[in-house]
Design a protein around this motif. Sequence first.
Motif, short mmCIF file in Angstrom:
data_model
loop_
_atom_site.label_atom_id
_atom_site.label_comp_id
_atom_site.label_asym_id
_atom_site.label_seq_id
_atom_site.Cartn_x
_atom_site.Cartn_y
_atom_site.Cartn_z
N TYR A 1 0.84 -1.20 0.00
CA TYR A 1 0.00 0.00 0.00
C TYR A 1 0.87 1.24 0.00
N ARG A 2 0.22 2.32 -0.38
CA ARG A 2 0.85 3.64 -0.29
C ARG A 2 -0.23 4.62 0.18
N ARG A 3 0.20 5.58 0.95
CA ARG A 3 -0.73 6.57 1.48
C ARG A 3 -0.62 7.86 0.67
N GLU A 4 -1.78 8.41 0.33
CA GLU A 4 -1.84 9.71 -0.34
C GLU A 4 -2.85 10.54 0.43
N GLY A 5 -2.35 11.41 1.31
CA GLY A 5 -3.23 12.15 2.20
C GLY A 5 -3.90 11.19 3.16
N LYS A 6 -5.25 11.22 3.17
CA LYS A 6 -6.00 10.32 4.04
C LYS A 6 -6.35 9.00 3.36
N THR A 7 -6.04 8.89 2.09
CA THR A 7 -6.42 7.70 1.33
C THR A 7 -5.24 6.74 1.22
N VAL A 8 -5.54 5.45 1.41
CA VAL A 8 -4.54 4.41 1.26
C VAL A 8 -4.88 3.61 0.01
N TYR A 9 -3.92 3.50 -0.88
CA TYR A 9 -4.11 2.76 -2.13
C TYR A 9 -3.35 1.45 -2.08
N TYR A 10 -4.00 0.39 -2.53
CA TYR A 10 -3.42 -0.96 -2.54
C TYR A 10 -3.08 -1.36 -3.97
N SER A 11 -2.00 -2.15 -4.08
CA SER A 11 -1.58 -2.70 -5.37
C SER A 11 -0.88 -4.03 -5.09
N LEU A 12 -0.62 -4.77 -6.16
CA LEU A 12 0.10 -6.03 -6.01
C LEU A 12 1.53 -5.75 -5.57
N ASP A 13 2.08 -6.65 -4.77
CA ASP A 13 3.44 -6.47 -4.27
C ASP A 13 4.48 -6.60 -5.37
N ASP A 14 4.28 -7.54 -6.30
CA ASP A 14 5.19 -7.68 -7.44
C ASP A 14 4.52 -8.46 -8.56
N GLU A 15 5.21 -8.61 -9.68
CA GLU A 15 4.61 -9.23 -10.87
C GLU A 15 4.35 -10.73 -10.70
N HIS A 16 4.99 -11.37 -9.72
CA HIS A 16 4.76 -12.80 -9.52
C HIS A 16 3.32 -13.11 -9.12
#
Length: 122
Positions: free
Chosen positions: A92-107
């Motif tokens: 995850y990454r935080r942008e202000g009050k919002t937390v965005y999720y993404s895959l950890d890696d291409e595997h």
Amino acid sequence: MINSQETDALCNCAIIHEDTLNKVRGEMIGDRHLLKMAELFKTFSDPTRLKIINALILSEMCVCDIAALLNMNQPAISHHLKVLRQAELIKYRREGKTVYYSLDDEHIELLFKQGLAHVIEK
């Protein structure tokens, strides 16, 4: 009752193939790595987590968006995200009050797509 197809799959041989055993023993994956793999596949065993992974393959998303997409409440989604984070499948990454999720890696995407290809093939 055992059917003929099951009977055909049974080995009636009592010979131990030492050369095969020695080769395979030397190439087997260690228990520590197998345990980690079992945990990975256990994490993949939940349909909701698979839906989340599928969504995150397509786009980075916040909890609110994932909850709306899957028609679930945020605490339930947060629980699944925690499991996925602990398994190091998402980040995850935080942008202000919002937390965005993404895959950890291409595997992760590759594992998902390989599993999907296998079930579609059958």
